[in-house]
Design an enzyme around this catalytic site. Structure first.
Site, PDB file in Angstrom:
ATOM      1  N   CYS A   2      64.261 138.555 112.734  1.00 12.21           N
ATOM      2  CA  CYS A   2      65.315 138.785 113.700  1.00 12.21           C
ATOM      3  C   CYS A   2      64.714 139.673 114.772  1.00 12.21           C
ATOM      4  O   CYS A   2      63.633 140.212 114.601  1.00 12.21           O
ATOM      5  CB  CYS A   2      66.498 139.500 113.059  1.00 12.21           C
ATOM      6  SG  CYS A   2      67.198 138.608 111.668  1.00 12.21           S
ATOM      7  N   ARG A  27      62.386 135.211 117.969  1.00 15.66           N
ATOM      8  CA  ARG A  27      62.357 135.743 116.606  1.00 15.66           C
ATOM      9  C   ARG A  27      63.506 135.223 115.743  1.00 15.66           C
ATOM     10  O   ARG A  27      63.556 135.482 114.543  1.00 15.66           O
ATOM     11  CB  ARG A  27      62.421 137.276 116.647  1.00 15.66           C
ATOM     12  CG  ARG A  27      61.292 137.910 117.400  1.00 15.66           C
ATOM     13  CD  ARG A  27      61.428 139.401 117.372  1.00 15.66           C
ATOM     14  NE  ARG A  27      61.343 139.915 116.022  1.00 15.66           N
ATOM     15  CZ  ARG A  27      60.212 140.192 115.398  1.00 15.66           C
ATOM     16  NH1 ARG A  27      59.077 140.025 116.012  1.00 15.66           N
ATOM     17  NH2 ARG A  27      60.221 140.644 114.163  1.00 15.66           N
ATOM     18  N   TRP A  75      68.093 135.425 112.675  1.00 19.09           N
ATOM     19  CA  TRP A  75      67.606 134.245 111.967  1.00 19.09           C
ATOM     20  C   TRP A  75      68.098 134.436 110.544  1.00 19.09           C
ATOM     21  O   TRP A  75      67.608 135.285 109.814  1.00 19.09           O
ATOM     22  CB  TRP A  75      66.083 134.191 112.029  1.00 19.09           C
ATOM     23  CG  TRP A  75      65.495 132.942 111.462  1.00 19.09           C
ATOM     24  CD1 TRP A  75      65.307 131.752 112.113  1.00 19.09           C
ATOM     25  CD2 TRP A  75      64.987 132.771 110.132  1.00 19.09           C
ATOM     26  NE1 TRP A  75      64.716 130.856 111.258  1.00 19.09           N
ATOM     27  CE2 TRP A  75      64.509 131.444 110.042  1.00 19.09           C
ATOM     28  CE3 TRP A  75      64.885 133.590 109.014  1.00 19.09           C
ATOM     29  CZ2 TRP A  75      63.945 130.927 108.886  1.00 19.09           C
ATOM     30  CZ3 TRP A  75      64.325 133.070 107.853  1.00 19.09           C
ATOM     31  CH2 TRP A  75      63.864 131.751 107.806  1.00 19.09           C
ATOM     32  N   ASN A 101      66.429 144.261 111.099  1.00 26.49           N
ATOM     33  CA  ASN A 101      65.496 143.150 110.947  1.00 26.49           C
ATOM     34  C   ASN A 101      64.762 143.370 109.630  1.00 26.49           C
ATOM     35  O   ASN A 101      64.155 144.420 109.434  1.00 26.49           O
ATOM     36  CB  ASN A 101      64.503 143.147 112.120  1.00 26.49           C
ATOM     37  CG  ASN A 101      63.348 142.187 111.888  1.00 26.49           C
ATOM     38  OD1 ASN A 101      63.528 141.152 111.260  1.00 26.49           O
ATOM     39  ND2 ASN A 101      62.174 142.533 112.380  1.00 26.49           N
ATOM     40  N   GLY A 102      64.828 142.366 108.740  1.00 29.75           N
ATOM     41  CA  GLY A 102      64.145 142.493 107.453  1.00 29.75           C
ATOM     42  C   GLY A 102      65.058 142.043 106.332  1.00 29.75           C
ATOM     43  O   GLY A 102      66.046 141.332 106.575  1.00 29.75           O
ATOM     44  N   GLU A 478      46.686 120.616 112.077  1.00 22.96           N
ATOM     45  CA  GLU A 478      47.423 121.354 113.096  1.00 22.96           C
ATOM     46  C   GLU A 478      48.163 120.387 114.041  1.00 22.96           C
ATOM     47  O   GLU A 478      49.293 120.653 114.451  1.00 22.96           O
ATOM     48  CB  GLU A 478      46.459 122.272 113.872  1.00 22.96           C
ATOM     49  CG  GLU A 478      47.021 122.957 115.092  1.00 22.96           C
ATOM     50  CD  GLU A 478      48.173 123.934 114.815  1.00 22.96           C
ATOM     51  OE1 GLU A 478      48.520 124.163 113.651  1.00 22.96           O
ATOM     52  OE2 GLU A 478      48.736 124.434 115.809  1.00 22.96           O
ATOM     53  N   LYS A 482      52.172 120.478 114.706  1.00 20.24           N
ATOM     54  CA  LYS A 482      52.783 120.616 116.042  1.00 20.24           C
ATOM     55  C   LYS A 482      53.853 119.542 116.230  1.00 20.24           C
ATOM     56  O   LYS A 482      54.952 119.813 116.713  1.00 20.24           O
ATOM     57  CB  LYS A 482      51.745 120.472 117.171  1.00 20.24           C
ATOM     58  CG  LYS A 482      50.851 121.650 117.403  1.00 20.24           C
ATOM     59  CD  LYS A 482      51.488 122.773 118.180  1.00 20.24           C
ATOM     60  CE  LYS A 482      52.063 123.863 117.361  1.00 20.24           C
ATOM     61  NZ  LYS A 482      51.326 124.679 116.484  1.00 20.24           N
ATOM     62  N   GLU A 485      56.908 120.325 113.969  1.00 22.44           N
ATOM     63  CA  GLU A 485      57.629 121.550 114.353  1.00 22.44           C
ATOM     64  C   GLU A 485      58.572 121.326 115.531  1.00 22.44           C
ATOM     65  O   GLU A 485      59.692 121.807 115.527  1.00 22.44           O
ATOM     66  CB  GLU A 485      56.629 122.635 114.798  1.00 22.44           C
ATOM     67  CG  GLU A 485      56.029 123.443 113.709  1.00 22.44           C
ATOM     68  CD  GLU A 485      55.075 124.510 114.274  1.00 22.44           C
ATOM     69  OE1 GLU A 485      55.158 125.648 113.824  1.00 22.44           O
ATOM     70  OE2 GLU A 485      54.260 124.204 115.153  1.00 22.44           O
ATOM     71  N   HIS A 501      42.874 106.108  98.784  1.00 25.24           N
ATOM     72  CA  HIS A 501      43.186 106.556  97.416  1.00 25.24           C
ATOM     73  C   HIS A 501      44.689 106.686  97.206  1.00 25.24           C
ATOM     74  O   HIS A 501      45.149 107.545  96.466  1.00 25.24           O
ATOM     75  CB  HIS A 501      42.483 107.880  97.117  1.00 25.24           C
ATOM     76  CG  HIS A 501      40.992 107.754  97.136  1.00 25.24           C
ATOM     77  ND1 HIS A 501      40.289 107.029  96.218  1.00 25.24           N
ATOM     78  CD2 HIS A 501      40.069 108.242  98.010  1.00 25.24           C
ATOM     79  CE1 HIS A 501      39.001 107.070  96.496  1.00 25.24           C
ATOM     80  NE2 HIS A 501      38.847 107.799  97.592  1.00 25.24           N
ATOM     81  N   LYS A 600      59.345 132.571 115.263  1.00 26.77           N
ATOM     82  CA  LYS A 600      57.934 132.780 115.578  1.00 26.77           C
ATOM     83  C   LYS A 600      57.290 133.772 114.632  1.00 26.77           C
ATOM     84  O   LYS A 600      56.170 133.591 114.198  1.00 26.77           O
ATOM     85  CB  LYS A 600      57.787 133.270 117.013  1.00 26.77           C
ATOM     86  CG  LYS A 600      56.336 133.399 117.396  1.00 26.77           C
ATOM     87  CD  LYS A 600      56.105 133.225 118.857  1.00 26.77           C
ATOM     88  CE  LYS A 600      54.642 133.047 119.161  1.00 26.77           C
ATOM     89  NZ  LYS A 600      54.120 131.741 118.744  1.00 26.77           N
TER      90      LYS A 600
END
Ligand code: G6P
Length: 605
Positions: A2, A27, A75, A101-102, A478, A482, A485, A501, A600
């Site tokens: 947050c 955030r 968040w 935040n936490g 990556e 991307k 996301e 395989h 983020k």
């Protein structure tokens, strides 16, 4: 996960809080709120959704006048993203408000205890226990109540607390969550990140875990957990404020993609002098290092996957990759001969911090490669190499990732030289290749005007495969991330040789394959995999350099990159994949800078 912000001074606080929250929205962005003191009363406004909704509700803060306040963008972890669960939370008597935040790990016990004492809970959050504890411990001494409260909390928290009876005073507390104080003239600030305050002040104080502080308009006093006042250094932020703005681009992500050549230059140039790599901050006894362990989360982990090839090839030291969320509970085989390399853009990722602490406890030396100066990871490490990418705002990292790779390349070459595992001529050749990378990164941005058109062709795909070998495979990881996301299209990254395989059964006409063919040592092999998938009807979009005519004739579509040494090519090769993901997401109308359910900086486990 947050963002928190606070202000006390002589100006109207709410507009400053709202501006700060906009900068922190990366955030978390499922709900937001502010609390401002006016006439010894705390006025709280909260909304579900984005800061824009809060601005609308408060008429850009005009409806909530007052010179002291706190704000929060959320968040959700405990409790759904609703107005009620949004912060700030108020005490039952309305005297206190808190932003957090936490995660408070012992909130269930505290909630039970407070309920038994008669406190009433409005929300489902872990945070609400904090404000009731402050009320409980308050007998006229705000500071004492904050200290007593902090002593009861277990977990991670950055807190901002205001009291209606003391309108010009704000208390903040830090434990395992980022919190920075902004030192103004006649006004002071706090925030989870300097971007929220840099428009007002460039002078900041970094709080350490266990410290708390009192902010008034004219003073900041910092205390240790026992309440002893401690002297703190004021640090000056030197980067340009525009670096944290969109600068004419539609999205931060696009701006940050475009900034990569410049960021690369800032990362590399000061560290190469007269053809020699200088890493002055790395005063390590290389003779003692028997193995390297790299840990990180998300894209930073994938940067490590690509860097591993370069380090092993040049330094002949075994390099092991471990996801931080796994490593922390893995009872790792780590000792004083292990060098742990920790990669993190934010320097605040909770899993990475925990993994790092665990390995340090077992004797490993820690080298942190981070972007944010003064971040927790930077402070905990034995050695730090900054990536100098400048502030990164878009949730999906781009320049953070490429600069991490560049630092790994610098490290690999520097270490190889120290260990005598590289010939002088090869060293000189690779150093000049490294110096050429910023220009080649620019070329790749300039030479692919077709990417928006390709995005139009592929944006309706239900799923995509990204294939490659060796460093191309690391880039596939990556590239697929991307795409997932920001466009929400399922993407699977696969080592090209593994397809047969099992998963080759999933290849068909509706399943585009992005084939990465930049690492010349393995492109012949990847080409046979391209033939395999084409035989099964897949359309192939290949990433390669122009001279590779065989691939040009095999693939349905091409993205071109300049020819780069295989040991260094990942940081160029990823750029068109970032662009492709960006344009696909744009075609699909996605919220590119703030993708669904992500944040983020993941400062909780
Ligand atoms: C989050 C972000 C990712 C990032 C990861 C690690 O999940 O959404 O983009 O790669 O955290 O972050 P760090 O700041 O440690 O590099």
């Amino acid at each position: 996960m947050c963002g928190i912000v606070g202000y006390t001074g002589v100006q109207n606080g709410a507009p400053i809080l709202l501006e700060g929250l906009k900068k922190l929205e990366y955030r978390g962005y499922d709900s937001a709120g502010i609390a401002v003191i006016q006439d010894r009363t705390i006025h709280i406004q909260k909304v579900t959704g984005r800061i824009a909704n809060l601005c609308e509700k408060t008429q850009d803060g005009l409806l909530t006048p007052g010179c002291t306040g706190i704000g929060h963008t959320r968040w959700a972890t405990h409790g759904a993203p609703t107005d009620t669960n949004a912060h700030p939370h108020a005490s039952n008597d309305g005297r206190f408000a808190v932003v957090h935040n936490g995660i408070i790990e012992n909130y269930v016990e505290l909630r039970r205890e407070l309920t038994e004492k008669g406190y009433h809970f409005e929300s489902e959050t872990d945070t609400e226990v904090i404000v009731h504890l402050v009320e409980h411990y308050y007998h006229g001494d705000f500071q004492k109540a904050v200290m007593k409260t902090a002593n009861r909390l277990q977990g991670s928290y950055a807190l901002g607390i205001i009291c209606a009876d003391e309108p010009g005073r704000v208390f903040v507390v830090r434990e395992a969550s980022p919190l920075i104080l902004g030192v103004g003239i006649g006004e002071n600030f706090f925030a989870s990140d300097v971007t929220a305050m840099v428009a007002y002040t460039r002078n900041v104080i970094y709080l350490e875990d266990g410290e708390f502080a009192e902010l008034t308009a004219n003073a900041i006093r910092v205390f240790d957990c026992a309440g002893r006042e401690i002297p703190k250094q004021i640090n000056r932020i030197t980067w340009d404020i525009q670096a944290a703005e969109k600068g004419g681009y539609d999205h931060f992500m696009l701006k940050e993609i475009m900034e990569q050549p410049r960021a690369a230059k800032a990362t590399i140039t000061p560290r190469i002098q007269s053809g020699q790599i200088q890493l002055d901050d790395l005063d390590l006894d290389f003779g003692n290092v028997r193995r390297i362990l790299i840990t990180a989360c998300g894209s930073a982990y994938y940067a490590g996957c690509a860097g591993k090839y370069t380090i092993e090839k040049l330094c002949r030291i075994p390099v092991q990759m471990e996801l931080a969320s796994e490593l922390r509970y893995a009872d790792p085989l780590v000792d004083e001969h292990t060098l742990l390399i920790v990669l993190s853009q934010s320097g605040e990722t909770a899993d990475t911090i925990a993994a790092m602490k665990e390995c340090r406890r077992r004797g490993a030396k820690v080298l942190a490669i981070v972007n944010v100066v003064g971040s927790t990871i930077a402070k905990l490490a034995d050695y730090v190499l900054y990536t100098w990418a400048g502030p990164e705002i878009a949730v999906a990292t781009t320049k953070g990732y490429t600069t991490q790779l560049l630092v790994l390349y610098l490290f690999a070459l520097y270490t190889a030289k120290k260990l005598n595992t590289i010939e002088e001529t090869e060293y000189c050749r690779l150093v000049s290749c490294l110096k050429a990378l910023p220009k080649q990164m620019q070329q790749v941005l300039d030479m692919n005007p077709a990417i928006p058109r390709l995005a139009k062709k592929y944006h309706q795909a239900y799923s995509m495969f990204f294939i490659g070998r060796n460093t191309d495979y690391a880039v596939a990881l990556e590239g697929a991330l991307k795409m997932k996301e920001i466009s929400y299209i399922h993407a699977e990254s696969y080592a090209a040789g593994e397809l047969k395989h099992g998963t080759i059964a999933l290849i068909h006409e509706m399943q585009p394959v992005i084939a990465l063919c930049c690492n010349e040592s393995v492109t012949e092999k990847t080409m046979s995999n391209i033939i395999e998938v084409k035989t099964r009807g897949a359309e192939v979009l290949a990433v390669a350099h122009r001279e590779n005519q065989k691939i040009v004739s095999l693939a349905d579509d091409m993205i071109y990159v300049p020819k780069v040494d295989p040991l260094l090519c990942a940081c160029v090769e990823i750029i068109p994949l970032q662009m492709l993901a960006y344009h696909v997401a744009k075609e699909n109308g996605c919220d590119i800078d703030k993708p669904m359910n992500l944040a983020k900086s993941v400062t909780v486990e």
